[in-house]
Write an enzyme that holds these catalytic residues in place. Structure first.
Site, PDB file in Angstrom:
ATOM      1  N   GLU A 120      71.599  80.081 144.381  1.00 43.19           N
ATOM      2  CA  GLU A 120      70.890  79.584 143.194  1.00 43.19           C
ATOM      3  C   GLU A 120      69.946  78.421 143.513  1.00 43.19           C
ATOM      4  OE1 GLU A 120      74.076  80.309 143.320  1.00 43.19           O
ATOM      5  OE2 GLU A 120      74.615  81.571 141.611  1.00 43.19           O
ATOM      6  N   PHE A 148      87.588  80.234 133.269  1.00 40.90           N
ATOM      7  CA  PHE A 148      87.036  80.677 134.551  1.00 40.90           C
ATOM      8  C   PHE A 148      85.514  80.494 134.592  1.00 40.90           C
ATOM      9  CE2 PHE A 148      85.280  84.182 137.193  1.00 40.90           C
ATOM     10  CZ  PHE A 148      85.695  83.680 138.416  1.00 40.90           C
ATOM     11  N   GLN A 149      85.049  79.882 135.637  1.00 44.91           N
ATOM     12  CA  GLN A 149      83.618  79.610 135.865  1.00 44.91           C
ATOM     13  C   GLN A 149      83.001  78.792 134.730  1.00 44.91           C
ATOM     14  OE1 GLN A 149      81.558  83.245 137.197  1.00 44.91           O
ATOM     15  NE2 GLN A 149      82.063  82.628 139.285  1.00 44.91           N
ATOM     16  N   LYS A 170      78.149  83.300 126.567  1.00 43.77           N
ATOM     17  CA  LYS A 170      78.062  84.753 126.731  1.00 43.77           C
ATOM     18  C   LYS A 170      78.077  85.494 125.394  1.00 43.77           C
ATOM     19  CE  LYS A 170      79.869  88.566 129.443  1.00 43.77           C
ATOM     20  NZ  LYS A 170      80.889  89.016 130.394  1.00 43.77           N
ATOM     21  N   MET A 210      63.696  62.564 161.444  1.00 46.91           N
ATOM     22  CA  MET A 210      63.427  61.312 160.749  1.00 46.91           C
ATOM     23  C   MET A 210      64.652  60.396 160.787  1.00 46.91           C
ATOM     24  SD  MET A 210      61.021  59.644 159.394  1.00 46.91           S
ATOM     25  CE  MET A 210      59.686  60.499 158.543  1.00 46.91           C
TER      26      MET A 210
END
Lengths: 578, 159
Positions: free
Chosen positions: A50, A112-113, A162, A484
């Site tokens: 993502e 969940f999630q 959802k 760097m």
């Protein structure tokens, strides 16, 4: 016709003119994914992480000026999008990031999630919405795009539980003619009185400097900037985010300013009597110690965001307004004004700047001729890239030395060609951003200049590039270290390279690229560099990963002396201060 | 210097958190906070007190103004204003506490043989003094509304 929440969403995105959605499916987003399957106005690009989705949407936006769109699922999908949101927020990039959320009745139950996306993203978004009623989806999408793209642009999150996209629940699609929010009315036109004051101050200057930032590009005001300087003939410097806003080939252009800015740009800022800041925000990588910043300069500051004005450096003449409208007003006022620029003073000032340039300016010839047979200087890689692409490529980068070398040695003449994470400094940005650019401009050359450290942070997107046939060119400036970090350790920590090296455990990048179905090339000698680049760029329809081994001891200079330094205090090479 | 900032904000979920979060993100402290819906209830009025220099408060108000849900912001301390705070106190019978609260528009709400509940209100500076004078002895519980305030004269903060 009545539509489900998912279909309402896709219809609204279509009406916003969205061509690409960068995303990754998961449980809470599956109703939306089913709606994506049933339409063909927007193409969904399946990334491999993502973070890649948000950076790709971001790159697309930076190159096109249009808002980028990403879609992720709840929980880990949402948290993986956070770095990309913060990146876009810091650079004021308009994104709309849609996250699936668990069903409304499960919110707050540690289901969940489940994660509180609105809460987690709050400090790094311009605004966010949670959908509470399905029929609000079209309005929320309209408002989200309006907020993301107007005023000072920025990312907007829409969190959709959802059950709000349940395919069995149907609603009417309604789209308002225009968006009007009583709590959000960004200023467009500048205050005429401020424009008059600014014009007077600018025309009376003897040592003016135009300091132009990313706001000029975001506000599509590069033409107005050029017009302004046709009148003023003042030296111009661009910030890291502003490169391309003023053409690098122009004789009044001094290069980038700040931490790794050119000697002449930093000296000009320090010695200026009037600084015209346009869409720039006096970042700490520009000003060095704020109390020592440009001691004799009066500041004219044009910005669409009033909170950027007098935040770090007090503005003597603040101008709040869109950059384009403000510059147009300023140009008009200057043309009308009876005050004549002191051209003798200005000539002397421009001569002084030429002297600084000659003294310690970036020395291109030196690098090009430097080491014929031994190790390649990283600056040369960028110079050769510039020649190989005639300076016309879209160049994305990651973060670190290679990023600074591109900023210094690839001369951007057009806006939106230089695509990098300036504010947040996000390693892993370059490759996914290049995907977004390539999708928007399939016929243009798109190059990702990266390092062997950064590229490994989003290397998985090589697979996305194969799936969607994105023949970008990746130049891996390989110094076998976090360059760097190592430079700072060399300069400030007695050369103790703590956790910045991994030479024995680097992958074979050529084989790695090949295993993803791409072409890999390796360059270790200066003599092979040009040939290899030409060969790579001749392969129009293939992604080519060019692994260039460079001198690991090279540092980026100039470099502002910090802490307790001003803009005139610079390291110009190892162990030498100007 | 103490500042009283009044904010009109859309009465939407999460709006309050955006303002409160901003103070933390930008490194400023909230001393007191009061919020409640006003007029048609579609928006709320918040009153935040904080401490900072002129520059700090200018930055705070500009940053608060940037929050999309914020409709208007005003620093009451910039001009003349009315400011009050309301407190409720539960304490063991104490003539001293009773007397202090009585001097601040005190009102008795509950009187028990063990404990007493009183309310009082006044300028927050007086409230601070009262709280200090009351001390810890006999004090059981205390709740403060935080400052609320309005501009003096014709100036109003409304949509």
């Amino acid at each position: 016709m009545k539509l489900s929440g998912g279909d309402l969403l896709m219809r609204a995105l279509k009406d916003e003119g969205v061509k690409f959605i960068f995303g990754y499916p998961g449980g809470a987003a599956l109703h939306i994914y089913d709606s994506i399957f049933k339409q063909n106005a927007c193409e969904h690009i399946l990334v491999r992480h993502e973070q890649g989705a948000t950076h790709a949407a971001d790159g697309y936006s930076r190159a096109t000026g249009k808002p980028g769109v990403a879609l992720v699922t709840s929980g880990p999908g949402a948290t993986n999008a956070i770095t990309g949101l913060a990146t876009a927020y810091m650079d004021s990039i308009p994104l709309v990031v849609i996250s699936g959320q668990v069903q409304s009745h499960l919110i707050g139950t540690d289901s969940f999630q489940e994660t509180d996306m609105i809460g987690i993203s709050r400090p790094i978004v311009k605004h966010s919405f949670i959908v509470q009623n399905t029929q609000d989806i079209p309005r929320i999408i309209q408002e989200a795009f309006h907020i993301a793209t107007t005023g000072r642009p920025g990312p907007v999150v829409i969190d959709i539980p959802k059950d709000k996209t349940d395919p069995s629940k149907l609603y009417e699609y309604k789209r308002a003619k225009e968006v009007s929010l009583r709590s959000y009315q960004p200023r467009v036109l500048p205050h005429p009185g401020q424009i008059k004051k600014a014009s007077k101050k600018i025309l009376s200057a003897e040592r003016p400097v135009i300091y132009a930032g990313g706001g000029v590009i975001l506000g599509n005001a590069h033409k107005e900037l050029i017009s302004l300087n046709k009148l003023l003939k003042a030296p111009v410097t661009n910030t890291l985010m502003g490169l391309g806003a003023y053409p690098a080939k122009d004789k009044y252009f001094m290069g980038m300013l700040g931490m790794h800015g050119t000697y002449q740009a930093n000296m000009a800022m320090h010695n200026a009597d009037v600084i015209i800041a346009i869409g720039a925000r006096f970042d700490d990588r520009i000003t060095n110690t704020p109390s020592m910043f440009a001691p004799n300069a009066k500041i004219v500051h044009i910005d669409v965001d009033p909170a950027s004005i007098s935040k770090i450096i007090n503005a003597d003449i603040p101008i709040v307004g869109q950059v384009k409208e403000s510059l147009l007003a300023l140009i008009k006022e200057i043309k009308r004004s009876k005050i004549k620029i002191d051209s003798e003073a200005l000539d002397n000032w421009n001569i002084q700047i030429s002297k600084w340039r000659a003294q310690h300016g970036l020395n291109h010839d030196l690098y090009l001729s430097k080491i014929k047979s031994s190790m390649i200087a990283p600056q040369v890689v960028v110079q050769e890239l510039y020649h190989a692409t005639q300076g016309n490529a879209f160049v994305t980068s990651d973060v670190g030395q290679h990023q600074m070398f591109v900023a210094q040695y690839y001369h951007f003449n057009k806006p939106r060609r230089w695509i990098n994470s300036g504010g947040l400094g996000t390693m892993g940005f370059g490759l996914p951003a290049a995907m977004g650019v390539k999708l928007a401009f399939p016929k243009q050359e798109v190059v990702c200049v990266t390092g062997e450290g950064s590229i490994q942070m989003c290397i998985q997107e090589l697979s996305t590039c194969l799936q969607y046939n994105l023949p970008i060119k990746i130049i891996n400036i390989n110094n076998e270290a976090l360059g760097m970090v190592r430079q700072w350790q060399d300069m400030n920590y007695g050369g103790r390279h703590s956790a910045s090296t991994y030479a024995d455990s680097l992958p074979d990048f050529v084989k790695l690229a090949q295993s993803y179905g791409h072409v890999g090339m390796k360059v270790t000698k200066q003599s092979q560099l040009k040939k290899t680049l030409d060969k790579a760029f001749a392969m129009k329809d293939r992604l080519v990963f060019i692994d260039v081994y460079v001198d690991p001891n090279e540092h980026v200079y100039p470099m502002l002396v910090a802490p307790n330094g001003s803009m005139k205090d610079m390291w110009i090479k190892k162990n030498t201060k100007a | 210097m103490k500042r009283i900032i009044s904010i009109l904000i859309e009465n939407k979920p999460g709006a309050l958190a955006r303002v409160v979060g901003l103070f933390h993100q930008r490194g400023y402290n909230i001393e007191t906070l009061n919020v409640g819906p006003v007029f048609d209830g579609s928006y709320s009025r918040m009153t935040v007190t904080t401490r900072g220099s002129e520059n700090d408060v200018e930055q705070i108000t500009k940053q608060i103004n940037k929050i999309i849900d914020v409709i208007k912001v005003s620093d009451l301390t910039e001009g003349d204003h009315h400011e009050y705070e309301f407190i409720m106190i539960k304490f063991k019978q104490s003539e001293k506490i009773k007397k202090i609260l009585k001097s601040l528009n005190g009102k008795i709400h509950e009187k028990d043989k063990d404990a007493m509940v009183m309310s009082a209100w006044g300028p927050s500076s007086d409230i601070e003094v009262a709280i200090r004078d009351i001390g810890k002895a006999n004090l059981l519980e205390i709740a403060r509304s935080g400052s609320i305030g309005l501009h003096e004269g014709e100036k109003v903060l409304k949509i």
